[in-house]
Design a protein around this motif. Sequence first.
Motif, mmCIF file in Angstrom:
data_model
loop_
_atom_site.group_PDB
_atom_site.id
_atom_site.type_symbol
_atom_site.label_atom_id
_atom_site.label_comp_id
_atom_site.label_asym_id
_atom_site.label_seq_id
_atom_site.Cartn_x
_atom_site.Cartn_y
_atom_site.Cartn_z
ATOM 1 N N ARG A 271 -2.198 3.473 -12.339
ATOM 2 C CA ARG A 271 -1.719 4.658 -12.291
ATOM 3 C C ARG A 271 -0.422 5.013 -13.085
ATOM 4 N NH1 ARG A 271 -2.550 8.584 -8.503
ATOM 5 N NH2 ARG A 271 -0.986 10.123 -7.871
ATOM 6 N N LEU A 272 0.523 3.982 -13.360
ATOM 7 C CA LEU A 272 1.411 3.919 -14.397
ATOM 8 C C LEU A 272 0.912 4.275 -15.764
ATOM 9 C CD1 LEU A 272 4.353 3.926 -14.835
ATOM 10 C CD2 LEU A 272 4.348 1.344 -14.917
ATOM 11 N N SER A 273 0.041 3.373 -16.129
ATOM 12 C CA SER A 273 -0.532 3.550 -17.352
ATOM 13 C C SER A 273 -1.102 4.987 -17.483
ATOM 14 C CB SER A 273 -1.713 2.490 -17.704
ATOM 15 O OG SER A 273 -2.122 2.777 -18.827
ATOM 16 N N CYS A 274 -1.900 5.424 -16.484
ATOM 17 C CA CYS A 274 -2.360 6.988 -16.687
ATOM 18 C C CYS A 274 -1.264 7.881 -17.054
ATOM 19 C CB CYS A 274 -3.304 7.299 -15.415
ATOM 20 S SG CYS A 274 -4.623 6.243 -15.205
ATOM 21 N N GLN A 275 -0.226 7.581 -16.333
ATOM 22 C CA GLN A 275 0.884 8.676 -16.218
ATOM 23 C C GLN A 275 1.539 8.256 -17.591
ATOM 24 O OE1 GLN A 275 3.502 7.860 -13.003
ATOM 25 N NE2 GLN A 275 2.277 8.879 -11.578
ATOM 26 N N PHE B 39 -0.739 -4.210 -6.686
ATOM 27 C CA PHE B 39 -0.107 -3.918 -7.935
ATOM 28 C C PHE B 39 -1.111 -3.714 -9.134
ATOM 29 C CE2 PHE B 39 2.680 -6.863 -5.669
ATOM 30 C CZ PHE B 39 3.792 -6.181 -5.882
ATOM 31 N N SER B 40 -2.198 -4.144 -9.250
ATOM 32 C CA SER B 40 -3.003 -3.574 -9.903
ATOM 33 C C SER B 40 -3.356 -2.053 -10.114
ATOM 34 C CB SER B 40 -4.519 -4.422 -10.017
ATOM 35 O OG SER B 40 -5.065 -4.032 -8.966
ATOM 36 N N LEU C 90 -8.582 3.057 -20.157
ATOM 37 C CA LEU C 90 -8.332 2.853 -18.753
ATOM 38 C C LEU C 90 -7.784 1.610 -18.180
ATOM 39 C CD1 LEU C 90 -12.028 3.855 -17.821
ATOM 40 C CD2 LEU C 90 -9.760 5.215 -17.796
ATOM 41 N N THR C 91 -8.084 0.355 -18.830
ATOM 42 C CA THR C 91 -7.470 -0.805 -18.627
ATOM 43 C C THR C 91 -7.384 -1.473 -19.891
ATOM 44 O OG1 THR C 91 -9.528 -2.029 -18.301
ATOM 45 C CG2 THR C 91 -8.520 -1.132 -16.048
ATOM 46 N N LYS D 271 0.802 -1.168 0.004
ATOM 47 C CA LYS D 271 0.063 0.070 0.124
ATOM 48 C C LYS D 271 0.974 1.215 -0.040
ATOM 49 C CE LYS D 271 -3.583 -2.126 2.663
ATOM 50 N NZ LYS D 271 -4.479 -2.196 4.173
ATOM 51 N N ALA D 272 0.324 2.340 -0.634
ATOM 52 C CA ALA D 272 1.087 3.672 -0.630
ATOM 53 C C ALA D 272 0.020 4.802 -0.938
ATOM 54 C CB ALA D 272 2.047 3.619 -1.762
ATOM 55 N N MET D 273 0.292 5.791 -0.413
ATOM 56 C CA MET D 273 -0.581 7.051 -0.682
ATOM 57 C C MET D 273 0.317 8.016 -1.778
ATOM 58 S SD MET D 273 -2.846 6.441 1.187
ATOM 59 C CE MET D 273 -3.605 8.020 0.923
ATOM 60 N N GLY D 274 -0.880 8.310 -2.732
ATOM 61 C CA GLY D 274 -0.378 9.200 -3.802
ATOM 62 C C GLY D 274 -1.265 10.297 -3.588
#
Length: 415
Positions: free
Chosen positions: A247-251, A241-242, A143-144, A85-88
């Motif tokens: 988020r990586l794809s959006c970036q 990881f999903s 999106l996906t 988990k992480a916060m962005g």
Amino acid sequence: MAGGMNTTLGFGQQQQQQQQQVQGLSPDEIFSNSIFNVSIYGDERDTTLARWNYLQALLGTGKAFYSQSQPPVEINSQNYLCRFKAMGYSRLPGKDNKLGFVVVKFNKTLAQVKEQQDLIQKLNQLFGNRPNMMIHIDSMKALTDNSCQIVIYIEEKLQNTNETKRISANETSAYLCQANLKYQLTNLGIQKVFPMTPPDEDQLKQYLEAPPKGIDHRMWRQAIADNPDSKTFIPVPLVGFSELKTRLSCQENETANQVAYLAMLEKEICDLKQRHINTTAKVMEHRRKFSELSHRILRIIVKQESTRKVGLALTIDEETIKTKLENMHALVSAPTQFRGKLSELLSQMRMQRTKWSSAGTSEYTLDKDSADEMENFLTMQQRAMELLIETINNDLKSIDIITDGMVRMSTNSVV
């Protein structure tokens, strides 16, 4: 026999009581029991299984077996023990309601949506094929792997004034979310429709007060406190990881959009530079023509004044100018001044030419590149001379027109 039946009945009653107790627990309590209250074998194997369930909970995937009478608990990354988990932070979504942007999510790939040539026509059918309404697609993005979204807005043409106005985002979204259109939206592959408007203060407050599922309350409060700009960004949890991949794809998509925008700006800047060069060349050409016309007008005025003052004595000012010009001519014509230096340069050039001719060699030698460059330069000069000759001919025609006009003016004045 009776004792065995009593034992069986007692065991059945115990199972029923356990099921009733489990049914009264919340999902979080059932998850905690699957980790800390494993009772399948009644020996040290339960401890090993509890550790395995705990490890699966940390990883955020798997199934936790904890009781013979209960089904296993599905473990996902939303549980509070998951360590991935992480916060962005994300920018507050949405635009002004008056702009009318509405997000339409499809359960199709972006390529499949782009292949639908009649997508606008089908969306028009949802609004009753009204002739005064026009649907526009603002943007499209994936999106996906199996879903995408498009942003649309609707313009309505007013019958009285023939002006167009945008329908608000809330109005468009409310119309598409009606129950009678749900079947048609499903046939089009539309999964969700919502207005692309920023959240109001109540919605934002409600979002910040309650942490998302699986996020510790202290972690959420710390993310709110560390927000670099609370008016622009909101904290967003990254669980598993999903979501990190999403988020990586959006970036990456945003980076591609920025690169495309920069390429468009670069192209526009190049076009502006070229237009600036062309405009500068035109300005220089007009200045040159203006200077030439000024000299022509000056010569015409001189001829006119000379003709008008034929037989008249020179004025005091004219005598002064004449004296100055004679002094300048005498200064330039003096042997020690410019004329003497020019004569000396001519003599040196003649001597140099005589020296080369007596040696029997050519004065200059050029390599192939220099010869090609000289040829290109001479070709350019020839074209420039042709253009200059054409300009001179046009100017002579203009002078003839001016002369004829002046003759007619003088004739009319005499009459």
